[in-house]
Design a protein around this motif. Structure first.
Motif, PDB file in Angstrom:
ATOM      1  N   ASP A 125     -53.439 -20.685 -38.418  1.00  0.00           N
ATOM      2  CA  ASP A 125     -54.423 -21.710 -38.754  1.00  0.00           C
ATOM      3  C   ASP A 125     -54.983 -21.530 -40.162  1.00  0.00           C
ATOM      4  O   ASP A 125     -55.957 -22.185 -40.549  1.00  0.00           O
ATOM      5  CB  ASP A 125     -55.577 -21.703 -37.746  1.00  0.00           C
ATOM      6  CG  ASP A 125     -56.343 -20.378 -37.717  1.00  0.00           C
ATOM      7  OD1 ASP A 125     -55.923 -19.421 -38.404  1.00  0.00           O
ATOM      8  OD2 ASP A 125     -57.359 -20.295 -37.002  1.00  0.00           O
ATOM      9  N   GLY A 126     -54.345 -20.620 -40.937  1.00  0.00           N
ATOM     10  CA  GLY A 126     -54.792 -20.392 -42.306  1.00  0.00           C
ATOM     11  C   GLY A 126     -55.720 -19.211 -42.474  1.00  0.00           C
ATOM     12  O   GLY A 126     -56.178 -18.935 -43.589  1.00  0.00           O
ATOM     13  N   TYR A 127     -55.972 -18.471 -41.369  1.00  0.00           N
ATOM     14  CA  TYR A 127     -56.922 -17.362 -41.443  1.00  0.00           C
ATOM     15  C   TYR A 127     -56.347 -16.096 -40.806  1.00  0.00           C
ATOM     16  O   TYR A 127     -55.454 -16.157 -39.958  1.00  0.00           O
ATOM     17  CB  TYR A 127     -58.241 -17.739 -40.746  1.00  0.00           C
ATOM     18  CG  TYR A 127     -58.918 -18.922 -41.399  1.00  0.00           C
ATOM     19  CD1 TYR A 127     -59.721 -18.752 -42.521  1.00  0.00           C
ATOM     20  CD2 TYR A 127     -58.704 -20.216 -40.912  1.00  0.00           C
ATOM     21  CE1 TYR A 127     -60.318 -19.846 -43.133  1.00  0.00           C
ATOM     22  CE2 TYR A 127     -59.293 -21.314 -41.518  1.00  0.00           C
ATOM     23  CZ  TYR A 127     -60.101 -21.119 -42.633  1.00  0.00           C
ATOM     24  OH  TYR A 127     -60.680 -22.193 -43.255  1.00  0.00           O
ATOM     25  N   VAL A 128     -56.891 -14.970 -41.245  1.00  0.00           N
ATOM     26  CA  VAL A 128     -56.558 -13.664 -40.694  1.00  0.00           C
ATOM     27  C   VAL A 128     -57.794 -13.161 -39.964  1.00  0.00           C
ATOM     28  O   VAL A 128     -58.888 -13.086 -40.546  1.00  0.00           O
ATOM     29  CB  VAL A 128     -56.164 -12.668 -41.802  1.00  0.00           C
ATOM     30  CG1 VAL A 128     -55.801 -11.314 -41.195  1.00  0.00           C
ATOM     31  CG2 VAL A 128     -55.015 -13.207 -42.633  1.00  0.00           C
ATOM     32  N   TYR A 129     -57.631 -12.813 -38.679  1.00  0.00           N
ATOM     33  CA  TYR A 129     -58.737 -12.350 -37.847  1.00  0.00           C
ATOM     34  C   TYR A 129     -58.544 -10.855 -37.593  1.00  0.00           C
ATOM     35  O   TYR A 129     -57.505 -10.439 -37.079  1.00  0.00           O
ATOM     36  CB  TYR A 129     -58.760 -13.099 -36.520  1.00  0.00           C
ATOM     37  CG  TYR A 129     -58.954 -14.597 -36.671  1.00  0.00           C
ATOM     38  CD1 TYR A 129     -60.209 -15.174 -36.496  1.00  0.00           C
ATOM     39  CD2 TYR A 129     -57.873 -15.430 -36.992  1.00  0.00           C
ATOM     40  CE1 TYR A 129     -60.382 -16.553 -36.634  1.00  0.00           C
ATOM     41  CE2 TYR A 129     -58.037 -16.804 -37.135  1.00  0.00           C
ATOM     42  CZ  TYR A 129     -59.295 -17.353 -36.954  1.00  0.00           C
ATOM     43  OH  TYR A 129     -59.466 -18.717 -37.100  1.00  0.00           O
ATOM     44  N   VAL A 130     -59.546 -10.071 -37.948  1.00  0.00           N
ATOM     45  CA  VAL A 130     -59.441  -8.611 -37.872  1.00  0.00           C
ATOM     46  C   VAL A 130     -60.614  -8.061 -37.070  1.00  0.00           C
ATOM     47  O   VAL A 130     -61.759  -8.518 -37.215  1.00  0.00           O
ATOM     48  CB  VAL A 130     -59.434  -7.995 -39.286  1.00  0.00           C
ATOM     49  CG1 VAL A 130     -59.456  -6.465 -39.220  1.00  0.00           C
ATOM     50  CG2 VAL A 130     -58.207  -8.472 -40.066  1.00  0.00           C
ATOM     51  N   GLY A 179     -67.012  -5.221 -36.326  1.00  0.00           N
ATOM     52  CA  GLY A 179     -66.744  -6.318 -35.416  1.00  0.00           C
ATOM     53  C   GLY A 179     -65.674  -7.257 -35.926  1.00  0.00           C
ATOM     54  O   GLY A 179     -64.637  -6.830 -36.442  1.00  0.00           O
ATOM     55  N   LEU A 180     -65.915  -8.569 -35.810  1.00  0.00           N
ATOM     56  CA  LEU A 180     -64.938  -9.596 -36.166  1.00  0.00           C
ATOM     57  C   LEU A 180     -65.065  -9.974 -37.633  1.00  0.00           C
ATOM     58  O   LEU A 180     -66.114 -10.454 -38.081  1.00  0.00           O
ATOM     59  CB  LEU A 180     -65.151 -10.841 -35.292  1.00  0.00           C
ATOM     60  CG  LEU A 180     -64.374 -12.110 -35.674  1.00  0.00           C
ATOM     61  CD1 LEU A 180     -62.876 -11.871 -35.611  1.00  0.00           C
ATOM     62  CD2 LEU A 180     -64.774 -13.267 -34.757  1.00  0.00           C
ATOM     63  N   LEU A 181     -63.981  -9.764 -38.380  1.00  0.00           N
ATOM     64  CA  LEU A 181     -63.928 -10.113 -39.793  1.00  0.00           C
ATOM     65  C   LEU A 181     -62.865 -11.202 -39.951  1.00  0.00           C
ATOM     66  O   LEU A 181     -61.757 -11.079 -39.430  1.00  0.00           O
ATOM     67  CB  LEU A 181     -63.557  -8.912 -40.648  1.00  0.00           C
ATOM     68  CG  LEU A 181     -64.378  -7.618 -40.443  1.00  0.00           C
ATOM     69  CD1 LEU A 181     -63.848  -6.518 -41.359  1.00  0.00           C
ATOM     70  CD2 LEU A 181     -65.847  -7.860 -40.689  1.00  0.00           C
TER      71      LEU A 181
END
Length: 508
Positions: free
Chosen positions: A490-495, A501-503
């Motif tokens: 979706d165009g993003y990197v979720y780490v 936490g969630l970056l």
């Protein structure tokens, strides 16, 4: 063989490729100290170590403020075994930590380095762990350790500890820009899956704090909104997560795969756990490909479970793969993670290495090849097609663990093509392959993005150092920092970072 007998020839075992290049190389004991075998002192006391061969004067150079990651080398086995850990020291002792708790005894000065922690495991078991410095070189400390159970040593040897610092010459980031950061208030966050505009984060227990499932609405990635938190009183060690359609699959250490209905994405509803009727079962990770769900279970009997999910909310067990000997010999290891690609299941089977299993017939999986290396801790992988070649990216999870690039076009004869390696005192963790980009969650080294268009020569094109020493919980263990990752397209990197936490980052 007589034609009158019913004997059948055993099939040839699948080939094993042994690589001489391991993550860790045994160079011998790390220090000249040793645990005294006869002493009037209590197990774990500083005086129970023989330090006569040590360089006490060098200990003055040990940085007295910082986080150290460490590798233990056990003296008590014929073939050296290793473990990893961490400790933290501070000038005034206020931030000191060893084995995840404040030391019960501490002496750190110009000629002494000693930390010891004692805790009650149960009403009948007391554990004590101690480390003593023997010599120092720059940011490295060498010494001895002992683990005690009810006053008796049950593990001892030498160690190497190295103070964590950001890589030389690196800034906070290059090529990656942090868009948002959302703290996860439940347990120790470890993994994430993103679907239907929501991020599903699973956590394991953190001390007395339970783990569970945390849901964020990420329809606006710049401003995630907390929507739900779910946990069960006696079942909240949730380590892996995946989804298909309106089904969310959570890996539970107690009840196998938990199936949630996410028809309403912000409000998951627990439906069931599978497989049923087997009692307690530990599933550590899950993976979905097409209409198959794979669940990697380290105990009570190590195996990978294969489910049909044509009806996503009704998983049906099709078959399983168990590595020969895993149920009776701990040295065989266990399935930690796996990925299916073009009819082959690539299993990271810890100490046994990287297994390639034909799952075209899920009722009767067949191993077709193995790639292994010394002191293997095979942990995560990614696989893709590059021209006519099938390329696998494999990584362990220990001191020195790094990325290996393998040609697995013929799974019976995997070949190492290249590698990507950073400093040994931080481990690689999870990875995601998107086209010719490989995204890596690299614990203390944060997020690394590699151009793998030429698989033999991975090239780093972006990074973000997520690890900050003063974040809550740092210095509690070896496995800290960037740990979980998804790149859903979706165009993003979720780490997921274990403290922050969630970056969320825009794809570079």
């Amino acid at each position: 063989m007589s034609a009158c007998t019913n004997e059948r020839e055993e099939p040839e075992p699948p080939p094993v490729t042994n690589d001489s290049l391991g993550d860790w190389e045994d160079t011998g004991r790390y220090a000249a100290c040793e645990l005294l075998t006869t002493t009037a002192m209590a197990c774990g006391d500083r005086e129970s170590f023989n330090l006569t061969g040590c360089d006490a004067g060098s200990l003055a150079s040990v940085p007295a403020d910082g986080i150290y990651t460490m590798v233990y080398r056990n003296d008590g086995t014929a073939t050296p075994s290793i473990g990893v850990g961490s400790f933290r020291v501070s000038a005034d002792g206020s931030l000191d930590s060893y084995r995840g708790a404040a030391p019960t005894e501490r002496k750190v000065d110009a000629s002494t380095f000693f930390l010891s922690s004692t805790r009650r495991q149960s009403s009948t078991v007391t554990l004590r762990n101690s480390v003593v410095g023997c010599r120092a070189e720059g940011n490295r400390l060498y010494g001895c350790y002992v683990s005690c159970r009810n006053g008796r040593a049950n593990g001892a040897g030498t160690f190497l500890a190295e103070r964590w610092t950001r890589r030389a010459g690196e800034a906070e980031a290059s090529g990656l820009a942090l868009l948002s950061e959302s703290f996860v208030e439940q347990g120790f966050p470890v993994d994430i899956y993103v679907t239907q505009g929501h991020a599903y984060v699973v956590s394991t227990p953190d001390g007395v704090e339970a783990g569970g499932l945390t849901v964020f609405d990420v329809s606006n990635p710049a401003a995630p909104v907390l929507k739900a938190r779910t946990s069960l009183p006696n079942d909240n060690y949730w380590n892996g997560v995946w989804a298909k359609g309106n089904a969310l699959y959570v890996a539970s250490a107690n009840s196998g795969v938990m199936v949630f209905d996410i028809t309403s994405p912000a409000s998951p509803q627990l439906l069931k756990s599978v497989p049923s009727g087997r009692g307690q079962i530990d599933v550590h990770t899950v993976f979905v490909e097409g209409e198959r769900l794979y669940a990697m279970s380290p105990s009570p009997s190590p195996r990978t479970l294969i489910f049909d999910i044509q009806q996503p909310l009704e998983p049906r067990l099709l078959g399983e793969y168990a590595e020969p000997g895993a149920a009776t010999d701990a040295r065989v290891g266990f399935p930690h993670d796996a990925l299916a690609f073009e009819g082959v299941l690539y299993i990271n089977h810890w100490s046994s290495g990287y297994l390639m299993v034909d799952v075209s017939n899920p009722e009767s999986p067949k191993k077709v090849g193995t790639y292994t290396y010394p002191y293997a801790t095979s942990h995560a992988n990614a696989v893709g097609k590059f021209g006519d070649r099938r390329i696998a990216f494999e990584g362990g999870e220990s001191w020195g663990a790094h990325l290996r690039v393998l040609d697995v076009t013929d799974p019976a004869q995997p070949k190492r093509l290249g590698e990507y390696k950073l400093e040994a005192n931080a481990s690689i963790h999870n990875m995601v392959l998107k086209g010719e980009r490989l995204y890596i969650a690299y614990y203390h080294h944060g997020v690394r993005v590699l151009d793998v268009s030429v698989p033999e020569s991975p090239k780093e094109v972006a990074y973000y150092n997520t690890f900050r020493e003063m974040d809550p919980g740092r210095g509690q263990g070896f496995y800290e920092g960037a740990i979980g990752m998804r790149v859903p397209g979706d165009g993003y990197v979720y780490v997921i970072d274990t403290s922050r936490g969630l970056l969320i980052f825009p794809e570079p």
